[in-house]
Design an enzyme around this catalytic site. Structure first.
Site, PDB file in Angstrom:
ATOM      1  N   ASP A   8     -69.729 114.740  54.632  1.00 57.29           N
ATOM      2  CA  ASP A   8     -69.735 114.247  53.250  1.00 57.29           C
ATOM      3  C   ASP A   8     -71.147 113.783  52.886  1.00 57.29           C
ATOM      4  O   ASP A   8     -72.089 114.030  53.617  1.00 57.29           O
ATOM      5  CB  ASP A   8     -68.718 113.099  53.084  1.00 57.29           C
ATOM      6  CG  ASP A   8     -68.926 112.013  54.132  1.00 57.29           C
ATOM      7  OD1 ASP A   8     -69.931 112.060  54.872  1.00 57.29           O
ATOM      8  OD2 ASP A   8     -68.073 111.109  54.206  1.00 57.29           O
ATOM      9  N   ASP A   9     -71.292 113.113  51.780  1.00 57.19           N
ATOM     10  CA  ASP A   9     -72.627 112.702  51.356  1.00 57.19           C
ATOM     11  C   ASP A   9     -73.016 111.354  51.944  1.00 57.19           C
ATOM     12  O   ASP A   9     -73.455 110.443  51.243  1.00 57.19           O
ATOM     13  CB  ASP A   9     -72.709 112.679  49.824  1.00 57.19           C
ATOM     14  CG  ASP A   9     -72.634 114.088  49.270  1.00 57.19           C
ATOM     15  OD1 ASP A   9     -73.257 114.971  49.878  1.00 57.19           O
ATOM     16  OD2 ASP A   9     -71.938 114.299  48.268  1.00 57.19           O
TER      17      ASP A   9
END
Ligand code: WTA
Length: 692
Positions: free
Chosen positions: A562-563
């Site tokens: 994910d970020d």
């Protein structure tokens, strides 16, 4: 019963060739074999013989039981702890499937206990009152101290009494903003003793981040100190708290009491800013309270603490852990994963501001009656041999740290290590990010003299305790692999569609069914809890990590999908850094990506677009970085600012991070298809500005 179990059984056939070499002591076959996957490092026989779990067969027997009969497995262990009242008929109840209703995890519900009682009083009653609970080592050489279990309990009780006296009640939140003084675990335990919920904020966070956390949990009190020394620097923590308290008051949360420990080695009280009526010196008041304090008995499912962690979007998430399951899980994972024996001296270099310090500086070790080293300083001060100096000084037997530290010390050369004996060491541990095989080998060969197994522990703030980690006496290890799941944990690897994949594979790492140490919710936002962790792959807890499993069943973590970036083992959301950058009046837009970094694992690389007409300059670069330091903390400061007159966006306006990642890591021949960009020219422009 489970695919995973079948899979584990099939992998019980040890990798071919293992039989022939297993008698060798700690063989490193790295040079001889082609790939890491085939690189087996066996625990030496002497170690295995004395280990709690001495063989794969023993592990498998216990693991099987934990999966087929979790209630029986965990309740047997839980019975070794003190419960004022035993839990109800159901040991646990869970729903991890969003399609079947709200996510719910409960363990030992109805059981009445107290984690502070179990960590301190119980161990003292068992005759360990005079055993050292904490050795404290200060920043400067020669600064040290220690507390026995009995004296730790007295200090905890005094603080508990103070907190009760100022009106802190069961369920109230207390924010703790302290460096690694003994007062930090004391404060955590004092809260736990009276049923208050602690929220420790890492003392490297800025005033703004601290204020956000104070407001979110509506803290009744803040516990801090005036200053801390880190290496040659003195940081005025109290000034940061002062700013945070003004900020939080603006948001409607005014904190009446700020208990401040006078950290004399760093700063005198005369030099500390003071707000009469609100600020109280710890040393002036806490020692006046009685050294005994009755325990507040709580339900196993009553919250123990909140700990904020970064996610891929927006504000940090308040991870909630409850009492009973967390207690049993941290204690058990600590015991087996480090092969803990009562004679061990244990040192974990993590700060209590992170989950590792919660579970494996404070709770896990103390619940086992262990002796813990707490180190306030910086690991390379006064020189890069400091860690091994500490190991020799306290005869540390278990040393648990992060790959980033291993890598940074590795760069300084072996002499700093070999000049110390280190012969007390018997188990090493790693946490925070995947440990690269070369760092693993250096840690194993140089630090551990090829004698000490390494427990590479994969877990998260959310999981409360270790999830995938080698039991040091049981398995041959592969440098860089976290190996196999802990008891009760069923890791599954799923593909994009959420379908479980078996055998040799790679995909998204999820977990099937609950375990006692799992987090129960996000503070005040159960919906976000469900959306972030349980909706992506219905039926499973989604970790946010990528993982592959090799032909022998070993797990290899490949990093966040994910970020979220992992900088020196600290989780930082790209969105958080971006929002800090755009708060700068001259920054119009920002896009942050992670890039490989030799020491930190990942570095922060920020593309920034400036407000129309503002020229990019060195001064502006510095001021952008300063903004991030002020809003989040120094540890989140970008390593690189890349001026971007334009960002690569799709026609619908979405920033194409994939391209930015490639530009940041200079993999320019892997940019891929740029034809879908609204303006493909920005890519060339960005590349041209790379070294600006
Ligand atoms: C990463 C820290 C590979 C992972 C305990 C995870 C690891 C995140 C390891 C959690 C490891 C932690 N091998 N990756 N041994 N340990 N990670 O919440 O990406 O600060 O999702 O908890 O760190 O970070 P957190």
């Amino acid at each position: 019963t489970s695919n995973y179990l079948r899979h584990v059984e099939s992998m019980m056939v040890l990798p071919s060739g293992a039989g022939e070499i297993s008698h060798l002591n700690a063989v490193i076959l790295g040079e001889a074999l082609a790939s890491e996957e085939n690189d087996l490092v066996f625990p030496c026989e002497e170690f295995s013989r004395q280990a709690l779990v001495p063989s794969p067969e023993k592990y498998l027997g216990m693991y099987k039981r934990s999966i087929t009969d979790p209630a029986g497995f965990w309740s047997e262990i839980a019975s070794e702890f003190y419960w004022k009242q035993k839990w109800g008929t159901q040991v646990y109840s869970e729903n991890l499937d969003v399609r079947k209703g709200p996510i719910k995890i409960e363990w030992f519900k109805g059981g009445i206990t107290n984690i502070c009682y179990n960590a301190l009083d119980r161990n003292i009653e068992a005759g360990n009152g005079d055993k050292i609970a904490i050795y404290w080592e200060g920043n400067d050489l020669g600064q040290d101290g220690s507390l026995t279990y009995s004296s730790l309990l007295e200090k905890v009780c005094q603080l508990s009494n103070f907190l009760k006296d100022i009106g802190v009640q069961k369920g109230d939140a207390v924010v703790i903003y302290l460096p690694m003084l003994m007062e930090l675990p004391i404060a955590m335990l004092a809260c736990a003793r009276i049923g208050a919920v602690h929220s420790v904020v890492f003392a490297g966070f800025s005033a703004e981040s601290l204020a956000q956390r104070i407001v979110d949990c509506k803290a009744k009190a803040v516990i801090t100190c005036n200053a801390v020394q880190r290496g040659p620097k003195v940081i005025h923590l109290k000034d940061i708290v002062d700013v945070a308290l003004v900020e939080s008051a603006k948001s409607g949360v005014s904190v009446d009491v700020c208990l401040t420990y006078e950290n004399q080695s760093a700063m005198n009280r005369q030099d500390t800013e003071w707000k009469q009526g609100r600020d109280i010196w710890w040393q002036d008041i806490v020692p006046k309270y009685p050294t005994t304090c009755e325990v507040e008995w709580v339900d196993a499912e009553d919250p123990l603490f909140l700990l904020y962690t970064s996610g891929s979007t927006g504000r940090p998430k308040g991870v909630v852990h409850t009492t009973g399951g967390y207690m049993i899980y941290t204690a058990t994972t600590f015991k087996y994963t480090f092969d803990y024996k009562p004679s061990d001296i244990y040192w974990c270099t993590a700060d209590c501001g992170w989950i590792t310090g919660h579970s494996y500086v404070t709770y896990g070790p103390l619940l086992n009656g262990a002796t813990v080293v707490v180190f306030e300083g910086a690991p390379s001060y006064p020189d890069p041999g400091r860690c091994w100096d500490i190991v020799d000084k306290y005869k540390v037997t278990i040393f648990y740290t992060a790959p980033t530290l291993v890598r940074s010390l590795m760069r300084e050369g072996d002499e700093y290590v070999t000049r110390y004996s280190r012969k007390s060491l018997r188990v090493l541990g790693s946490v925070g990010e995947p440990i690269n095989p070369s760092a693993w080998r250096w840690f194993f060969n140089v630090v551990g003299d090829s004698r000490c197994p390494i427990s590479d522990t994969w877990w998260q703030t959310e999981t409360g305790g270790f999830m995938i980690a080698p039991l040091p006496g049981a398995w041959p290890q592969k440098p860089g692999s976290a190996t196999f799941p802990f008891f009760g944990i069923q890791p599954v690897i799923v593909d994009e569609k959420g379908t479980e994949i078996e055998g040799e594979c790679s995909g998204y790492l999820c977990v099937k069914s609950s375990w006692p140490g799992a987090f129960r919710t996000l503070y005040g936002d159960h919906e976000r809890y469900e959306t972030t962790y349980f909706k992506p792959f219905p039926g499973y807890y989604f970790s946010g990590d990528g993982c592959s499993r090799d032909k022998d069943g070993y797990h290899w973590l490949t990093g966040r999908v994910d970020d979220v970036i992992n900088v020196s083992g600290h989780r930082i959301g790209t969105a958080e850094v971006e929002s800090a950058l755009v708060s700068h009046p001259q920054c119009a837009e920002a896009a942050v990506v992670g890039v490989e970094h030799e020491v930190k694992g990942q570095g922060i690389y920020a593309f920034v677009t400036l407000v129309e007409g503002v020229p990019y300059s060195e001064e502006l670069r510095k001021s952008l970085i300063l903004t991030v330091r002020n809003q989040i903390g120094a540890f989140a400061a970008p390593d690189k600012i890349h001026w971007a007159p334009g960002l690569p966006k799709t026609r619908s306006g979405k920033i194409m991070r994939r391209i930015l990642r490639k530009i940041a890591s200079r993999q320019l021949d892997e940019l891929g298809d740029t034809s879908t960009l609204a303006d493909p020219n920005v890519v060339d422009q960005l590349i041209a500005l790379s070294d600006c």
